[in-house]
Design a protein around this motif. Sequence first.
Motif, PDB file in Angstrom:
ATOM      1  N   SER A   1       1.294  -3.791  18.639  1.00 37.93           N
ATOM      2  CA  SER A   1       2.118  -2.674  19.462  1.00 37.93           C
ATOM      3  C   SER A   1       2.903  -3.282  20.578  1.00 37.93           C
ATOM      4  CB  SER A   1       1.103  -1.790  20.176  1.00 37.93           C
ATOM      5  OG  SER A   1       0.049  -2.380  21.268  1.00 37.93           O
TER       6      SER A   1
ATOM      7  N   TRP B   1       3.247   2.126  24.798  1.00 35.50           N
ATOM      8  CA  TRP B   1       2.752   3.104  25.807  1.00 35.50           C
ATOM      9  C   TRP B   1       3.538   4.110  26.707  1.00 35.50           C
ATOM     10  CZ3 TRP B   1      -2.539   3.377  25.691  1.00 35.50           C
ATOM     11  CH2 TRP B   1      -3.051   2.098  24.997  1.00 35.50           C
TER      12      TRP B   1
ATOM     13  N   TRP C   1       2.289   7.801  26.117  1.00 35.25           N
ATOM     14  CA  TRP C   1       0.858   8.062  27.053  1.00 35.25           C
ATOM     15  C   TRP C   1       0.939   8.075  28.173  1.00 35.25           C
ATOM     16  CZ3 TRP C   1      -2.705   5.577  29.931  1.00 35.25           C
ATOM     17  CH2 TRP C   1      -4.044   6.458  29.985  1.00 35.25           C
TER      18      TRP C   1
ATOM     19  N   LYS D   1       2.556  -0.347  31.518  1.00 32.29           N
ATOM     20  CA  LYS D   1       2.733  -0.501  30.053  1.00 32.29           C
ATOM     21  C   LYS D   1       2.385  -1.975  29.621  1.00 32.29           C
ATOM     22  CE  LYS D   1       7.819  -0.885  29.939  1.00 32.29           C
ATOM     23  NZ  LYS D   1       8.967  -0.099  29.541  1.00 32.29           N
TER      24      LYS D   1
ATOM     25  N   LEU E   1      -1.485  -2.652  29.650  1.00 30.50           N
ATOM     26  CA  LEU E   1      -2.068  -2.275  28.735  1.00 30.50           C
ATOM     27  C   LEU E   1      -1.894  -3.188  27.257  1.00 30.50           C
ATOM     28  CD1 LEU E   1      -1.435   1.580  29.434  1.00 30.50           C
ATOM     29  CD2 LEU E   1      -3.614   0.239  29.238  1.00 30.50           C
TER      30      LEU E   1
ATOM     31  N   GLU F   1      -4.846  -5.242  25.220  1.00 31.03           N
ATOM     32  CA  GLU F   1      -4.900  -5.289  23.658  1.00 31.03           C
ATOM     33  C   GLU F   1      -5.193  -6.946  23.155  1.00 31.03           C
ATOM     34  OE1 GLU F   1      -2.412  -1.741  22.259  1.00 31.03           O
ATOM     35  OE2 GLU F   1      -1.494  -3.348  22.570  1.00 31.03           O
TER      36      GLU F   1
ATOM     37  N   LEU G   1      -8.124   6.811  27.925  1.00 31.89           N
ATOM     38  CA  LEU G   1      -7.626   7.028  26.633  1.00 31.89           C
ATOM     39  C   LEU G   1      -7.788   8.298  25.869  1.00 31.89           C
ATOM     40  CD1 LEU G   1      -6.805   3.371  25.206  1.00 31.89           C
ATOM     41  CD2 LEU G   1      -5.394   4.808  26.677  1.00 31.89           C
TER      42      LEU G   1
ATOM     43  N   VAL H   1      -1.691   8.250  22.183  1.00 37.64           N
ATOM     44  CA  VAL H   1      -1.999   6.792  22.397  1.00 37.64           C
ATOM     45  C   VAL H   1      -1.472   5.834  21.333  1.00 37.64           C
ATOM     46  CG1 VAL H   1      -4.130   5.190  22.369  1.00 37.64           C
ATOM     47  CG2 VAL H   1      -4.264   7.247  23.462  1.00 37.64           C
TER      48      VAL H   1
ATOM     49  N   THR I   1      -3.149   0.482  18.644  1.00 36.55           N
ATOM     50  CA  THR I   1      -3.852   0.048  19.655  1.00 36.55           C
ATOM     51  C   THR I   1      -5.690  -0.500  19.372  1.00 36.55           C
ATOM     52  OG1 THR I   1      -4.573  -0.147  22.032  1.00 36.55           O
ATOM     53  CG2 THR I   1      -4.837   1.939  21.024  1.00 36.55           C
TER      54      THR I   1
END
Length: 202
Positions: A18, A23, A26, A48, A51, A55, A185, A192, A196
Amino acid sequence: MFFITQSDERPDGYVHLSTANAWTMWLSRNIPVGLHADVRHRLNSNLKHLLVGLELKAALIDPHAHRTHNQPSLLFEPYFQNLIMEFGLAAFSVLEGLGSGHWLDQNNLDGGNAMRIERDAWRAALCAVYDPDGEHGLDGDVVRTLALRDLLHQDRLGARANIDWHAMTYEAAFEPASRAVRTLLRREAGVVPAATNLNVEQ
């Protein structure tokens, strides 16, 4: 084994599932609309990227932690603990950012005056939105993530009972931070990013 390599050893770049922009939807549902437009823009941009970084770290940490007894290490041990520390710091920033945004919204403020929001204030606001009944233990996970974040400071080492590495284990440090993110989440779970790994229970 995962290796840090020179760029010419991997000329095709890197592989990802991703991107930061995945993101955006979301975050748009979780950053209060009443915030000042500039604050919303900055918070969205910061979170973003954090996040996506989470990951990557989770993708390296989990295989090492869950390898079988006879499997070799996937990460050189200091990498493992440093990645856990970095995961906790980035998770802390996500928690603080969303918590602060919701505290401002709950107090009819837009954040445009750049006021500082105290830790206990944003923590309570975060839990009120994402775990109002305490069902998922968000508050306790936030407290443990904050404690990990505070280990970043090295200015009062004589006050510590032990070296920091003992606190940066998978169970003590990664799991609470990861659970806290998973709890966030659950809200607007339908948007979402599908790829992810942050909402996967380990």
